[in-house]
Design a protein around this motif. Sequence first.
Motif, mmCIF file in Angstrom:
data_model
loop_
_atom_site.group_PDB
_atom_site.id
_atom_site.type_symbol
_atom_site.label_atom_id
_atom_site.label_comp_id
_atom_site.label_asym_id
_atom_site.label_seq_id
_atom_site.Cartn_x
_atom_site.Cartn_y
_atom_site.Cartn_z
ATOM 1 N N ILE A 225 25.177 -2.423 33.300
ATOM 2 C CA ILE A 225 25.771 -2.406 31.971
ATOM 3 C C ILE A 225 25.291 -1.146 31.264
ATOM 4 O O ILE A 225 24.137 -1.037 30.864
ATOM 5 C CB ILE A 225 25.393 -3.666 31.166
ATOM 6 N N LEU A 226 26.176 -0.169 31.122
ATOM 7 C CA LEU A 226 25.816 1.110 30.538
ATOM 8 C C LEU A 226 26.066 1.150 29.034
ATOM 9 O O LEU A 226 25.562 2.041 28.348
ATOM 10 C CB LEU A 226 26.598 2.244 31.212
ATOM 11 N N ALA A 227 26.850 0.190 28.539
ATOM 12 C CA ALA A 227 27.140 0.139 27.105
ATOM 13 C C ALA A 227 27.465 -1.297 26.739
ATOM 14 O O ALA A 227 27.931 -2.082 27.581
ATOM 15 C CB ALA A 227 28.311 1.049 26.759
ATOM 16 N N LEU A 228 27.219 -1.658 25.492
ATOM 17 C CA LEU A 228 27.504 -3.012 25.022
ATOM 18 C C LEU A 228 27.859 -2.985 23.556
ATOM 19 O O LEU A 228 27.531 -2.031 22.844
ATOM 20 C CB LEU A 228 26.324 -3.947 25.263
ATOM 21 N N GLY A 229 28.529 -4.031 23.110
ATOM 22 C CA GLY A 229 28.913 -4.048 21.713
ATOM 23 C C GLY A 229 29.768 -5.229 21.341
ATOM 24 O O GLY A 229 29.661 -6.310 21.930
ATOM 25 N N ILE A 230 30.660 -5.014 20.367
ATOM 26 C CA ILE A 230 31.459 -6.076 19.778
ATOM 27 C C ILE A 230 32.928 -5.680 19.831
ATOM 28 O O ILE A 230 33.276 -4.522 19.595
ATOM 29 C CB ILE A 230 31.057 -6.317 18.300
ATOM 30 N N ASN A 231 33.778 -6.653 20.131
ATOM 31 C CA ASN A 231 35.220 -6.403 20.056
ATOM 32 C C ASN A 231 35.933 -7.635 19.507
ATOM 33 O O ASN A 231 35.383 -8.732 19.432
ATOM 34 C CB ASN A 231 35.795 -6.009 21.418
ATOM 35 N N CYS A 232 37.167 -7.430 19.127
ATOM 36 C CA CYS A 232 38.076 -8.479 18.632
ATOM 37 C C CYS A 232 37.406 -9.395 17.612
ATOM 38 O O CYS A 232 37.570 -10.614 17.649
ATOM 39 C CB CYS A 232 38.666 -9.287 19.781
ATOM 40 N N SER A 233 36.667 -8.792 16.721
ATOM 41 C CA SER A 233 36.007 -9.495 15.630
ATOM 42 C C SER A 233 36.307 -8.746 14.343
ATOM 43 O O SER A 233 36.756 -7.601 14.356
ATOM 44 C CB SER A 233 34.491 -9.567 15.877
ATOM 45 N N ALA A 234 36.065 -9.412 13.217
ATOM 46 C CA ALA A 234 36.403 -8.814 11.927
ATOM 47 C C ALA A 234 35.568 -7.570 11.657
ATOM 48 O O ALA A 234 34.347 -7.573 11.873
ATOM 49 C CB ALA A 234 36.201 -9.841 10.822
ATOM 50 N N PRO A 235 36.175 -6.503 11.177
ATOM 51 C CA PRO A 235 35.429 -5.266 10.928
ATOM 52 C C PRO A 235 34.218 -5.443 10.024
ATOM 53 O O PRO A 235 33.208 -4.741 10.201
ATOM 54 C CB PRO A 235 36.480 -4.354 10.279
ATOM 55 N N ALA A 236 34.296 -6.362 9.077
ATOM 56 C CA ALA A 236 33.209 -6.533 8.110
ATOM 57 C C ALA A 236 31.901 -6.976 8.753
ATOM 58 O O ALA A 236 30.832 -6.834 8.156
ATOM 59 C CB ALA A 236 33.621 -7.542 7.036
ATOM 60 N N LEU A 237 31.969 -7.494 9.982
ATOM 61 C CA LEU A 237 30.773 -8.008 10.650
ATOM 62 C C LEU A 237 30.017 -6.937 11.429
ATOM 63 O O LEU A 237 28.855 -7.142 11.792
ATOM 64 C CB LEU A 237 31.155 -9.138 11.617
ATOM 65 N N PHE A 238 30.640 -5.812 11.682
ATOM 66 C CA PHE A 238 30.104 -4.877 12.667
ATOM 67 C C PHE A 238 28.817 -4.192 12.228
ATOM 68 O O PHE A 238 27.939 -3.959 13.058
ATOM 69 C CB PHE A 238 31.170 -3.834 13.027
ATOM 70 N N ASP A 239 28.685 -3.850 10.964
ATOM 71 C CA ASP A 239 27.494 -3.115 10.535
ATOM 72 C C ASP A 239 26.218 -3.893 10.845
ATOM 73 O O ASP A 239 25.265 -3.347 11.418
ATOM 74 C CB ASP A 239 27.574 -2.807 9.037
ATOM 75 N N LYS A 251 20.880 1.481 24.757
ATOM 76 C CA LYS A 251 22.106 1.752 25.492
ATOM 77 C C LYS A 251 23.239 2.119 24.528
ATOM 78 O O LYS A 251 23.183 1.827 23.329
ATOM 79 C CB LYS A 251 22.501 0.530 26.325
ATOM 80 N N ALA A 252 24.262 2.765 25.081
ATOM 81 C CA ALA A 252 25.425 3.140 24.275
ATOM 82 C C ALA A 252 26.058 1.903 23.659
ATOM 83 O O ALA A 252 26.063 0.818 24.257
ATOM 84 C CB ALA A 252 26.437 3.875 25.143
ATOM 85 N N LEU A 253 26.608 2.065 22.464
ATOM 86 C CA LEU A 253 27.235 0.962 21.754
ATOM 87 C C LEU A 253 28.749 1.110 21.772
ATOM 88 O O LEU A 253 29.285 2.216 21.727
ATOM 89 C CB LEU A 253 26.735 0.888 20.315
ATOM 90 N N VAL A 254 29.422 -0.041 21.818
ATOM 91 C CA VAL A 254 30.879 -0.118 21.877
ATOM 92 C C VAL A 254 31.369 -0.888 20.661
ATOM 93 O O VAL A 254 30.863 -1.980 20.375
ATOM 94 C CB VAL A 254 31.344 -0.853 23.148
ATOM 95 N N THR A 255 32.360 -0.364 19.948
ATOM 96 C CA THR A 255 32.934 -1.079 18.815
ATOM 97 C C THR A 255 34.449 -0.957 18.852
ATOM 98 O O THR A 255 34.995 0.138 18.827
ATOM 99 C CB THR A 255 32.434 -0.522 17.463
ATOM 100 N N TYR A 256 35.131 -2.095 18.939
ATOM 101 C CA TYR A 256 36.591 -2.080 18.768
ATOM 102 C C TYR A 256 37.045 -3.410 18.164
ATOM 103 O O TYR A 256 37.213 -4.399 18.836
ATOM 104 C CB TYR A 256 37.337 -1.708 20.052
ATOM 105 N N PRO A 257 37.222 -3.383 16.844
ATOM 106 C CA PRO A 257 37.518 -4.598 16.098
ATOM 107 C C PRO A 257 38.990 -4.991 16.188
ATOM 108 O O PRO A 257 39.849 -4.200 16.590
ATOM 109 C CB PRO A 257 37.175 -4.196 14.666
ATOM 110 N N ASN A 258 39.280 -6.235 15.770
ATOM 111 C CA ASN A 258 40.662 -6.573 15.485
ATOM 112 C C ASN A 258 40.978 -6.156 14.049
ATOM 113 O O ASN A 258 40.188 -5.464 13.410
ATOM 114 C CB ASN A 258 40.931 -8.060 15.743
ATOM 115 N N SER A 259 42.103 -6.595 13.554
ATOM 116 C CA SER A 259 42.538 -6.168 12.224
ATOM 117 C C SER A 259 41.818 -6.904 11.100
ATOM 118 O O SER A 259 41.987 -6.565 9.928
ATOM 119 C CB SER A 259 44.036 -6.424 12.080
ATOM 120 N N GLY A 260 41.020 -7.909 11.448
ATOM 121 C CA GLY A 260 40.393 -8.747 10.436
ATOM 122 C C GLY A 260 41.132 -10.052 10.235
ATOM 123 O O GLY A 260 40.639 -10.953 9.536
ATOM 124 N N GLU A 261 42.297 -10.190 10.868
ATOM 125 C CA GLU A 261 43.036 -11.443 10.809
ATOM 126 C C GLU A 261 42.354 -12.479 11.708
ATOM 127 O O GLU A 261 41.515 -12.146 12.547
ATOM 128 C CB GLU A 261 44.487 -11.220 11.246
#
Length: 314
Positions: A225-239, A251-261
């Motif tokens: 696992i070279l990178a880890l993070g959050i996806n398909c979650s509300a943008p407001a939670l990422f910080d 390790k490298a971080l990955v961020t790709y949110p959904n639209s917040g819906e």
Amino acid sequence: MSAFKDLLSTNDMIILDGALGTELEKRGYDVSGKLWSAKYLIENPQVIQDLHETYLRAGADILTTSSYQATVQGLKDYGLTEAKTLDLIALTVTLAAQARDKVWADLSEAEKARRPYPLISGDVGPYAAYLADGSEYTGAYELSQEAYKDFHRPRIQALLDAGADMLGIETIPNVNEVKALLDLLADEFPSVEAYISFTAQDDQHISDGTPIEEVAQLCDSSQQILALGINCSAPALFDGLIARIKSVTEKALVTYPNSGEVYDGATQTWKSAPDNSHTLLENALRWHKEGAQIVGGCCRTSPDDIAFIAQAIR
């Protein structure tokens, strides 16, 4: 395999593609049912390749295969033989590779010099995707460690055999599934490189309630696992989640949110208003300053969103 490691080592910011299923839906394609967008592997694979090409032209550096919902069990439930299910999973890599070949050939040498050669990430969704009941956002299911491995093994093997450059293990809501996947990679696919990302409903835990630090520590111990993070979650939670992950891993971080819906698994629809307080570009640039190296979009994001990110950083 070293393509993903090389990409991470030579690029400060790496762009993932965006939504597949919800983008097909926006374009008028019916993605209802348990197979969701994967049914177009059977009915009309060209529409998937066309969308891959769109994301590549928008500037994506990592192209995600259309295998999130394409599982051996799910396709067998649809009435296909096991051999045909494996052929369709392999097709997801072929479609991505054909899109890459076509788009890359159309670029000028100057355009190629401004971006890395795109990688094909074999998409490994959670067991929840097979259930097709929205449990990606609850983690409310439980299998034995061997049952998780048996579920994931054939798809991973088919993706790698077809030539995927790496794996993207995504939308994982359940810590025990994480443990099984990490063990499966270590024991049976020791040369594969991957990133893994989780869903969350608050800024402290993944969706099943496990503290994000605990999950991040598990991944930190994996050589693959070279990178880890959050996806398909509300943008407001990422910080908050990014800060907690950074506290236990470098390790490298990955961020790709959904639209917040919010996704309603019972009706297979997205509800509530999107989070328009910041654009995906604004969020991506902020999270990059907080340590995210790989950025992109998930459900309800679009090729335009990816293009805005690419234009901003190139």
